[in-house]
Design a protein around this motif. Structure first.
Motif, PDB file in Angstrom:
ATOM      1  N   ALA A 218       6.814   2.843  16.553  1.00 28.66           N
ATOM      2  CA  ALA A 218       5.291   2.782  15.138  1.00 28.66           C
ATOM      3  C   ALA A 218       6.076   3.734  14.219  1.00 28.66           C
ATOM      4  CB  ALA A 218       4.484   2.047  15.260  1.00 28.66           C
ATOM      5  N   THR A 219       5.596   4.851  14.271  1.00 27.80           N
ATOM      6  CA  THR A 219       5.142   6.007  13.491  1.00 27.80           C
ATOM      7  C   THR A 219       6.648   6.851  12.952  1.00 27.80           C
ATOM      8  OG1 THR A 219       3.336   6.919  15.047  1.00 27.80           O
ATOM      9  CG2 THR A 219       4.301   8.509  13.500  1.00 27.80           C
ATOM     10  N   VAL A 220       7.667   6.561  13.203  1.00 31.43           N
ATOM     11  CA  VAL A 220       8.863   6.458  13.024  1.00 31.43           C
ATOM     12  C   VAL A 220       9.308   5.834  11.940  1.00 31.43           C
ATOM     13  CG1 VAL A 220      11.088   7.396  12.967  1.00 31.43           C
ATOM     14  CG2 VAL A 220       9.566   7.935  14.281  1.00 31.43           C
ATOM     15  N   LEU A 221       8.916   4.582  12.366  1.00 36.36           N
ATOM     16  CA  LEU A 221       8.717   3.333  11.380  1.00 36.36           C
ATOM     17  C   LEU A 221       8.464   3.839   9.968  1.00 36.36           C
ATOM     18  CD1 LEU A 221      10.157   0.506  13.370  1.00 36.36           C
ATOM     19  CD2 LEU A 221      11.817   2.093  12.180  1.00 36.36           C
ATOM     20  N   SER A 222       7.136   3.585  10.380  1.00 39.53           N
ATOM     21  CA  SER A 222       6.045   3.660   9.396  1.00 39.53           C
ATOM     22  C   SER A 222       6.072   4.854   8.271  1.00 39.53           C
ATOM     23  CB  SER A 222       4.272   3.924  10.514  1.00 39.53           C
ATOM     24  OG  SER A 222       3.781   2.665  10.442  1.00 39.53           O
ATOM     25  N   VAL A 223       6.558   6.327   9.167  1.00 32.31           N
ATOM     26  CA  VAL A 223       6.914   7.025   7.722  1.00 32.31           C
ATOM     27  C   VAL A 223       8.194   7.086   6.900  1.00 32.31           C
ATOM     28  CG1 VAL A 223       7.349   9.675   8.260  1.00 32.31           C
ATOM     29  CG2 VAL A 223       5.984   9.003   9.508  1.00 32.31           C
ATOM     30  N   ALA A 224       8.897   6.573   7.733  1.00 32.83           N
ATOM     31  CA  ALA A 224       9.753   5.656   6.407  1.00 32.83           C
ATOM     32  C   ALA A 224       9.883   5.000   6.165  1.00 32.83           C
ATOM     33  CB  ALA A 224      11.187   5.747   7.771  1.00 32.83           C
ATOM     34  N   ASN A 225       8.690   4.117   5.989  1.00 28.93           N
ATOM     35  CA  ASN A 225       8.349   2.625   5.328  1.00 28.93           C
ATOM     36  C   ASN A 225       7.502   3.395   4.180  1.00 28.93           C
ATOM     37  OD1 ASN A 225      10.181   1.029   6.860  1.00 28.93           O
ATOM     38  ND2 ASN A 225       8.718   0.272   7.886  1.00 28.93           N
ATOM     39  N   PHE A 226       6.813   4.261   4.518  1.00 27.21           N
ATOM     40  CA  PHE A 226       5.603   4.157   3.363  1.00 27.21           C
ATOM     41  C   PHE A 226       6.571   5.591   2.453  1.00 27.21           C
ATOM     42  CE2 PHE A 226       2.437   3.479   5.420  1.00 27.21           C
ATOM     43  CZ  PHE A 226       1.830   2.115   4.667  1.00 27.21           C
ATOM     44  N   LEU A 227       7.566   6.544   2.612  1.00 24.84           N
ATOM     45  CA  LEU A 227       8.030   6.926   1.904  1.00 24.84           C
ATOM     46  C   LEU A 227       8.972   6.703   1.433  1.00 24.84           C
ATOM     47  CD1 LEU A 227       9.668  10.816   4.792  1.00 24.84           C
ATOM     48  CD2 LEU A 227       7.695   9.986   2.687  1.00 24.84           C
ATOM     49  N   GLN A 228       9.778   5.478   1.082  1.00 23.21           N
ATOM     50  CA  GLN A 228      10.048   4.658   0.982  1.00 23.21           C
ATOM     51  C   GLN A 228       9.736   2.712   0.009  1.00 23.21           C
ATOM     52  OE1 GLN A 228      14.382   3.472   2.796  1.00 23.21           O
ATOM     53  NE2 GLN A 228      13.074   4.348   4.001  1.00 23.21           N
ATOM     54  N   VAL A 229       8.577   3.387  -0.318  1.00 24.39           N
ATOM     55  CA  VAL A 229       7.372   2.600  -1.386  1.00 24.39           C
ATOM     56  C   VAL A 229       8.021   2.584  -2.873  1.00 24.39           C
ATOM     57  CG1 VAL A 229       4.920   2.558  -2.310  1.00 24.39           C
ATOM     58  CG2 VAL A 229       5.423   2.816   0.423  1.00 24.39           C
ATOM     59  N   PHE A 230       8.612   1.544  -2.728  1.00 21.18           N
ATOM     60  CA  PHE A 230       8.492   0.615  -4.317  1.00 21.18           C
ATOM     61  C   PHE A 230       8.140  -0.614  -4.951  1.00 21.18           C
ATOM     62  CE2 PHE A 230      12.211  -1.608  -6.699  1.00 21.18           C
ATOM     63  CZ  PHE A 230      12.004  -0.750  -7.681  1.00 21.18           C
ATOM     64  N   THR A 231       8.528  -1.521  -4.231  1.00 23.09           N
ATOM     65  CA  THR A 231       8.119  -2.572  -4.432  1.00 23.09           C
ATOM     66  C   THR A 231       6.458  -3.100  -5.116  1.00 23.09           C
ATOM     67  OG1 THR A 231      10.129  -3.930  -3.287  1.00 23.09           O
ATOM     68  CG2 THR A 231       8.541  -4.893  -3.949  1.00 23.09           C
ATOM     69  N   GLU A 232       5.850  -2.891  -3.739  1.00 25.18           N
ATOM     70  CA  GLU A 232       4.075  -2.702  -4.139  1.00 25.18           C
ATOM     71  C   GLU A 232       3.343  -2.013  -5.387  1.00 25.18           C
ATOM     72  OE1 GLU A 232       6.075  -1.413  -1.333  1.00 25.18           O
ATOM     73  OE2 GLU A 232       4.902  -2.712   0.483  1.00 25.18           O
ATOM     74  N   PRO A 233       4.186  -0.581  -5.903  1.00 21.66           N
ATOM     75  CA  PRO A 233       3.908  -0.159  -7.412  1.00 21.66           C
ATOM     76  C   PRO A 233       4.511  -0.505  -8.175  1.00 21.66           C
ATOM     77  CG  PRO A 233       4.491   1.622  -5.517  1.00 21.66           C
ATOM     78  CD  PRO A 233       4.471   0.288  -4.962  1.00 21.66           C
ATOM     79  N   TYR A 234       5.172  -1.031  -8.080  1.00 18.51           N
ATOM     80  CA  TYR A 234       6.385  -1.941  -9.165  1.00 18.51           C
ATOM     81  C   TYR A 234       6.032  -3.420  -9.545  1.00 18.51           C
ATOM     82  CZ  TYR A 234      10.398  -3.915 -11.811  1.00 18.51           C
ATOM     83  OH  TYR A 234      11.520  -5.087 -12.434  1.00 18.51           O
ATOM     84  N   VAL A 235       6.046  -3.480  -8.290  1.00 20.32           N
ATOM     85  CA  VAL A 235       4.707  -5.503  -8.823  1.00 20.32           C
ATOM     86  C   VAL A 235       3.617  -5.273  -9.322  1.00 20.32           C
ATOM     87  CG1 VAL A 235       4.192  -7.482  -7.421  1.00 20.32           C
ATOM     88  CG2 VAL A 235       6.410  -6.505  -6.987  1.00 20.32           C
ATOM     89  N   MET A 236       2.350  -4.342  -8.735  1.00 22.81           N
ATOM     90  CA  MET A 236       1.433  -3.779  -9.206  1.00 22.81           C
ATOM     91  C   MET A 236       0.550  -3.614 -10.015  1.00 22.81           C
ATOM     92  SD  MET A 236      -0.268  -3.999  -5.042  1.00 22.81           S
ATOM     93  CE  MET A 236      -1.784  -4.514  -5.218  1.00 22.81           C
ATOM     94  N   THR A 237       1.250  -2.334 -10.064  1.00 22.81           N
ATOM     95  CA  THR A 237       0.995  -1.573 -11.315  1.00 22.81           C
ATOM     96  C   THR A 237       2.056  -0.769 -12.378  1.00 22.81           C
ATOM     97  OG1 THR A 237       1.812   0.681 -10.377  1.00 22.81           O
ATOM     98  CG2 THR A 237      -0.847  -0.168 -10.267  1.00 22.81           C
ATOM     99  N   HIS A 238       2.967  -1.517 -12.352  1.00 20.27           N
ATOM    100  CA  HIS A 238       4.137  -0.692 -12.846  1.00 20.27           C
ATOM    101  C   HIS A 238       5.071   0.915 -13.047  1.00 20.27           C
ATOM    102  CE1 HIS A 238       5.258  -4.876 -13.709  1.00 20.27           C
ATOM    103  NE2 HIS A 238       4.467  -5.125 -14.278  1.00 20.27           N
ATOM    104  N   GLY A 239       4.487   1.442 -12.062  1.00 24.18           N
ATOM    105  CA  GLY A 239       4.419   3.018 -12.097  1.00 24.18           C
ATOM    106  C   GLY A 239       3.017   3.596 -12.752  1.00 24.18           C
ATOM    107  N   GLY A 240       1.955   2.983 -12.937  1.00 24.70           N
ATOM    108  CA  GLY A 240       0.993   3.469 -13.615  1.00 24.70           C
ATOM    109  C   GLY A 240      -0.253   3.438 -12.965  1.00 24.70           C
ATOM    110  N   PRO A 241      -1.115   3.561 -13.514  1.00 25.77           N
ATOM    111  CA  PRO A 241      -1.424   4.067 -15.049  1.00 25.77           C
ATOM    112  C   PRO A 241      -0.767   5.521 -14.818  1.00 25.77           C
ATOM    113  CG  PRO A 241      -3.732   3.627 -14.238  1.00 25.77           C
ATOM    114  CD  PRO A 241      -2.427   2.765 -12.975  1.00 25.77           C
ATOM    115  N   ALA A 242      -1.004   5.838 -15.990  1.00 24.19           N
ATOM    116  CA  ALA A 242      -0.066   7.268 -16.356  1.00 24.19           C
ATOM    117  C   ALA A 242       1.006   8.182 -15.481  1.00 24.19           C
ATOM    118  CB  ALA A 242      -1.820   8.253 -15.725  1.00 24.19           C
TER     119      ALA A 242
END
Length: 293
Positions: A218-242
């Protein structure tokens, strides 16, 4: 060749070919592109493609936005991995308790967010966290608290996004832990309880050694997944604010599909792959030290 060996090859070769096509070839292609200046001009005419060696990597390491994205990604991973592992382990322990009724129902409800569509749930959470019409700020207003700009304030954008990510992802780890907990002998736990071991002592000396491999997974998969976070900020904040939620993968996407600097984007992918591989190796060594493997 025996009949059994031929049958084994018949089942193995399609898997090997699939792995070669969807994993090995793209990885090798990204590595090759990372040492070129492949861009939109090279897409139009391959003769515009030039070999630049480590030029992309040097330029990348001198780019302040890249290091800003690295810092954001490490913040996502540093806060998100313990939160995801902790909540999923607590949920698994509660659901696995012998005093809990309707266990299948609880497992279904807690696992449901993981199998729902990511973009759809991200949009729902975006409305929940909306400053003026969001359900969360409505609840705060009832308590006499001023509304908070959860996704528009750099101080709250990463924590607010992390809450959604943890809610969305923890169900998978919970199921892994439930499966591991099912192998822990209740007789052994009862014996430890009779010997005077408290809840923490039973967890530390009886449960933890049994679920160690599952915890590592679970730790290995979670680390790999959190290092590849993209969709959530792309949809929710578009990389912002600032640019407060721009991650490494978001930066890679921006370089590759906004500016069509595919050579630079490939260099980002190679560095991210190397980082995940290195962290996985470190985690495996730590697991061996604590006899989790």
């Amino acid at each position: 060749m025996t009949r059994q060996a031929r049958a084994g090859l018949a089942f193995t070769i399609p898997v090997l070919l699939g792995t070669l096509l969807v994993l090995v070839v793209p990885t090798a292609g990204a590595l090759l592109l990372s040492v070129t200046d492949f861009d939109i001009y090279a897409l139009a005419d391959v003769h515009n493609l030039r070999f630049v060696g480590a030029g992309n990597y040097r330029e990348l390491l001198q780019n302040p936005l890249f290091w800003h994205a690295v810092r954001n990604t490490l913040m996502f991973a540093g806060l998100g991995v313990p939160a995801a592992i902790g909540t999923s382990l607590i949920a698994a322990l509660l659901v696995n308790s012998r005093t809990v009724r309707w266990k299948p129902v609880w497992r279904l409800l807690l696992f449901a967010p993981y199998v729902t569509t990511l973009v759809a749930t991200a949009l729902v959470w975006r409305y929940v966290l909306d400053t003026r019409t969001g359900l969360l700020n409505y609840g705060l207003a009832l308590a006499g608290i001023a509304p908070v700009d959860w996704l528009g304030d750099p101080r709250f954008s990463i924590p607010a996004t992390l809450v959604f990510i943890v809610w969305k992802a923890f169900g998978y780890n919970m199921m892994v832990f439930i499966a591991a907990l099912s192998t822990v002998s209740h007789d052994l736990q009862d014996a430890a309880r009779l010997d005077g071991a408290g809840a923490w002592a039973r967890f530390r000396h009886v449960i933890m050694p049994a679920i160690g491999p599952a915890l590592l997974l679970a730790t290995v998969l979670s680390v790999a997944n959190f290092l590849q976070v993209f969709t959530e900020p792309y949809v929710m904040t578009h990389g912002g604010p600032a640019q407060s939620t721009v991650t490494v993968l978001y930066f890679m996407f921006d370089q590759g599909f906004t500016w069509w600097n595919l050579g630079m984007a490939s260099a980002v992918a190679v560095l991210l792959f190397a980082a995940i591989l290195l962290l996985t190796g470190v985690q495996a060594q730590v697991a061996k030290r604590y006899e989790w493997l």
